[in-house]
Design a protein around this motif. Structure first.
Motif, PDB file in Angstrom:
ATOM      1  N   ALA A  37     -36.758  16.175 -17.079  1.00  0.00           N
ATOM      2  CA  ALA A  37     -37.601  14.979 -17.004  1.00  0.00           C
ATOM      3  C   ALA A  37     -37.224  13.946 -18.049  1.00  0.00           C
ATOM      4  CB  ALA A  37     -39.073  15.366 -17.160  1.00  0.00           C
ATOM      5  N   GLY A  38     -36.546  14.346 -19.105  1.00  0.00           N
ATOM      6  CA  GLY A  38     -36.149  13.411 -20.141  1.00  0.00           C
ATOM      7  C   GLY A  38     -34.777  12.805 -19.945  1.00  0.00           C
ATOM      8  N   PHE A  39     -34.125  13.091 -18.814  1.00  0.00           N
ATOM      9  CA  PHE A  39     -32.775  12.574 -18.563  1.00  0.00           C
ATOM     10  C   PHE A  39     -32.851  11.179 -17.954  1.00  0.00           C
ATOM     11  CE2 PHE A  39     -31.481  16.634 -19.680  1.00  0.00           C
ATOM     12  CZ  PHE A  39     -30.125  16.872 -19.506  1.00  0.00           C
ATOM     13  N   THR A  40     -32.129  10.250 -18.540  1.00  0.00           N
ATOM     14  CA  THR A  40     -31.927   8.935 -17.938  1.00  0.00           C
ATOM     15  C   THR A  40     -30.807   9.035 -16.899  1.00  0.00           C
ATOM     16  OG1 THR A  40     -30.262   8.331 -19.567  1.00  0.00           O
ATOM     17  CG2 THR A  40     -32.576   7.796 -20.106  1.00  0.00           C
ATOM     18  N   PRO A  41     -30.622   8.022 -16.042  1.00  0.00           N
ATOM     19  CA  PRO A  41     -29.475   8.052 -15.130  1.00  0.00           C
ATOM     20  C   PRO A  41     -28.148   8.224 -15.862  1.00  0.00           C
ATOM     21  CG  PRO A  41     -31.040   6.376 -14.421  1.00  0.00           C
ATOM     22  CD  PRO A  41     -31.531   6.885 -15.752  1.00  0.00           C
ATOM     23  N   ASP A  42     -27.999   7.567 -17.006  1.00  0.00           N
ATOM     24  CA  ASP A  42     -26.757   7.714 -17.771  1.00  0.00           C
ATOM     25  C   ASP A  42     -26.583   9.141 -18.275  1.00  0.00           C
ATOM     26  OD1 ASP A  42     -25.991   5.110 -17.411  1.00  0.00           O
ATOM     27  OD2 ASP A  42     -26.699   4.409 -19.369  1.00  0.00           O
ATOM     28  N   ALA A  46     -23.431  11.602 -17.537  1.00  0.00           N
ATOM     29  CA  ALA A  46     -22.663  12.270 -18.592  1.00  0.00           C
ATOM     30  C   ALA A  46     -22.618  13.778 -18.373  1.00  0.00           C
ATOM     31  CB  ALA A  46     -23.280  11.946 -19.956  1.00  0.00           C
ATOM     32  N   LEU A  47     -23.724  14.373 -17.956  1.00  0.00           N
ATOM     33  CA  LEU A  47     -23.744  15.812 -17.724  1.00  0.00           C
ATOM     34  C   LEU A  47     -22.845  16.184 -16.542  1.00  0.00           C
ATOM     35  CD1 LEU A  47     -24.782  18.617 -18.343  1.00  0.00           C
ATOM     36  CD2 LEU A  47     -26.810  18.131 -16.949  1.00  0.00           C
ATOM     37  N   ALA A  49     -20.247  14.591 -15.472  1.00  0.00           N
ATOM     38  CA  ALA A  49     -18.856  14.451 -15.910  1.00  0.00           C
ATOM     39  C   ALA A  49     -18.437  15.661 -16.739  1.00  0.00           C
ATOM     40  CB  ALA A  49     -18.690  13.161 -16.710  1.00  0.00           C
ATOM     41  N   ASP A  50     -19.334  16.124 -17.599  1.00  0.00           N
ATOM     42  CA  ASP A  50     -19.034  17.283 -18.442  1.00  0.00           C
ATOM     43  C   ASP A  50     -18.848  18.542 -17.606  1.00  0.00           C
ATOM     44  OD1 ASP A  50     -18.713  18.455 -21.056  1.00  0.00           O
ATOM     45  OD2 ASP A  50     -20.697  19.350 -20.817  1.00  0.00           O
ATOM     46  N   LEU A  51     -19.602  18.635 -16.498  1.00  0.00           N
ATOM     47  CA  LEU A  51     -19.498  19.803 -15.621  1.00  0.00           C
ATOM     48  C   LEU A  51     -18.380  19.661 -14.582  1.00  0.00           C
ATOM     49  CD1 LEU A  51     -23.306  20.489 -14.952  1.00  0.00           C
ATOM     50  CD2 LEU A  51     -21.762  21.750 -16.485  1.00  0.00           C
ATOM     51  N   GLY A  52     -17.723  18.517 -14.567  1.00  0.00           N
ATOM     52  CA  GLY A  52     -16.670  18.288 -13.585  1.00  0.00           C
ATOM     53  C   GLY A  52     -17.190  18.013 -12.191  1.00  0.00           C
ATOM     54  N   ALA A  53     -18.463  17.614 -12.063  1.00  0.00           N
ATOM     55  CA  ALA A  53     -19.064  17.312 -10.760  1.00  0.00           C
ATOM     56  C   ALA A  53     -18.832  15.845 -10.413  1.00  0.00           C
ATOM     57  CB  ALA A  53     -20.563  17.608 -10.792  1.00  0.00           C
ATOM     58  N   PRO A  54     -18.721  15.508  -9.127  1.00  0.00           N
ATOM     59  CA  PRO A  54     -18.537  14.116  -8.730  1.00  0.00           C
ATOM     60  C   PRO A  54     -19.679  13.230  -9.219  1.00  0.00           C
ATOM     61  CG  PRO A  54     -18.206  15.599  -6.863  1.00  0.00           C
ATOM     62  CD  PRO A  54     -18.762  16.424  -7.973  1.00  0.00           C
ATOM     63  N   ALA A  55     -19.382  11.966  -9.450  1.00  0.00           N
ATOM     64  CA  ALA A  55     -20.371  11.040 -10.009  1.00  0.00           C
ATOM     65  C   ALA A  55     -21.599  10.900  -9.120  1.00  0.00           C
ATOM     66  CB  ALA A  55     -19.721   9.679 -10.247  1.00  0.00           C
TER      67      ALA A  55
END
Length: 359
Positions: A37-42, A46-47, A49-55
């Motif tokens: 719940a505390g995650f912004t779109p950015d 970033a997460l 990208a770190d996991l190697g998942a498509p944008a």
């Protein structure tokens, strides 16, 4: 009936520089994963990208968590199972658990919510004819010990993180959506950060929560529909002036001079009225926003015409409005609300001075 205000010890205040704290329950050496719940779109981008998942997965995650308010990875069925498993290791989709709801005769619903470490916090949903306002907490307890504040009597356990702040809003939104015939996208219309705690003492997490709640594609609550309330934390006011956010600012004043305000609000020893009002003037000059000053009226203490006249002289140079609040009695404070006629007289003095005043 309130008779006479004595120094800090009479009111149970600590020395002005003391910080009232309660023991912290969670293990700070091994913290749990952050709340989704505390995650912004950015942050989602970033997460991913770190996991190697498509944008585009970040957009899906934002829609699930911030718009659909989903709290179970298993129900996010358009995400690959392998990604969901990895996400579960990096963040927690749950929100603070609603332990109790109490609805008063006027329709206001008080929520008691439990955080993951067992700390309990409160939020209050207040309906009116044309809007629903949610009062949100930003800390578990409060360190500032204002004389007639129930949260201050608890002391401070810890700051809430952004996910715990946002989670209160999500809990209320889920209830609104669950009502028969409700809009499936229903949410509180207005937010006031006036619950437990001092928002500007938990500045970064409070501002992150505001950005999450304001961001497009989520609940998208307008910044002008959010009000931050402070007891007078001057560095936070000055910092907020530079954020470029159109949030409303409310400052608790409660007295027209340092002697009385210092007895009611220990924070005044750190940032006295001259310093506080200078920061408020700078805030209005930089943001072009009007500040609301909250003034709690206590019979025989700060409710006389002479107090109103001093308050008018103090505030006349500022772009502001005043909200007068008859005291709501609390067990630890020996005071009573004034009678309606005294409240009206106080308001009349401010109105004649050209200060917009509500009661």
């Amino acid at each position: 009936r309130f008779r006479r205000l004595e120094p800090h010890s009479r009111l149970g205040h600590p020395p002005p520089d003391a910080v009232a704290k309660r023991p912290v329950r969670h293990n700070t050496d091994n913290p749990p994963p952050p709340l989704a719940a505390g995650f912004t779109p950015d942050a989602w981008r970033a997460l991913c990208a770190d996991l190697g998942a498509p944008a585009f997965r970040a957009d899906q995650l934002w829609h699930w968590t911030a718009h659909r308010l989903e709290s179970d990875w298993a129900r996010m069925t358009n995400l690959p199972a392998a990604l969901r498993q990895r996400l579960a290791e990096r963040c927690d989709p749950a929100a603070p658990e609603v332990r109790e709801r109490r609805t008063a005769d006027d329709g206001a619903t008080k929520y008691l919510l439990a955080c993951r470490d067992g700390e309990q916090i409160e939020a209050v949903l207040i309906p009116s004819r044309d809007r629903r306002t949610l009062c949100v907490s930003t800390q578990a307890g409060c360190a500032f010990r204002c004389a007639f504040c129930a949260s201050g009597a608890l002391g401070l356990a810890r700051d809430l993180d952004a996910g715990e702040i946002v989670g209160q809003v999500y809990a209320a939104a889920r209830d609104l959506r669950a009502a028969t015939g409700a809009d499936p996208d229903a949410r509180p219309d207005n937010l006031v950060f006036m619950g437990m705690g001092e928002p500007l003492a938990n500045y970064d997490q409070t501002l992150r929560a505001i950005r999450v709640l304001n961001a497009p594609g989520g609940l998208t609550i307008g910044a002008r529909r959010m009000t931050l309330s402070t007891c007078g934390v001057v560095p936070g006011i000055r910092r907020l002036a530079g954020e470029g956010l159109q949030v409303e600012l409310s400052v608790s004043l409660h007295a027209p001079d340092d002697a009385l305000r210092g007895a009611l609000m220990p924070v005044n020893a750190r940032w006295p009225l001259a310093e506080l009002l200078a920061a408020c003037a700078d805030y209005t000059a930089r943001t072009k926003r009007i500040i609301t000053f909250e003034y709690t009226l206590v019979a025989g203490l700060n409710d006389q015409p002479r107090h109103a006249e001093r308050l008018a002289r103090l505030l006349r140079p500022l772009q502001c409005r005043v909200n007068l609040i008859p005291l709501s009695p609390v067990p630890h404070f020996d005071g009573a609300p004034p009678d309606p006629a005294a409240c009206d007289r106080f308001q009349a003095v401010l109105t004649r001075a050209g200060i917009h005043t509500t009661l």
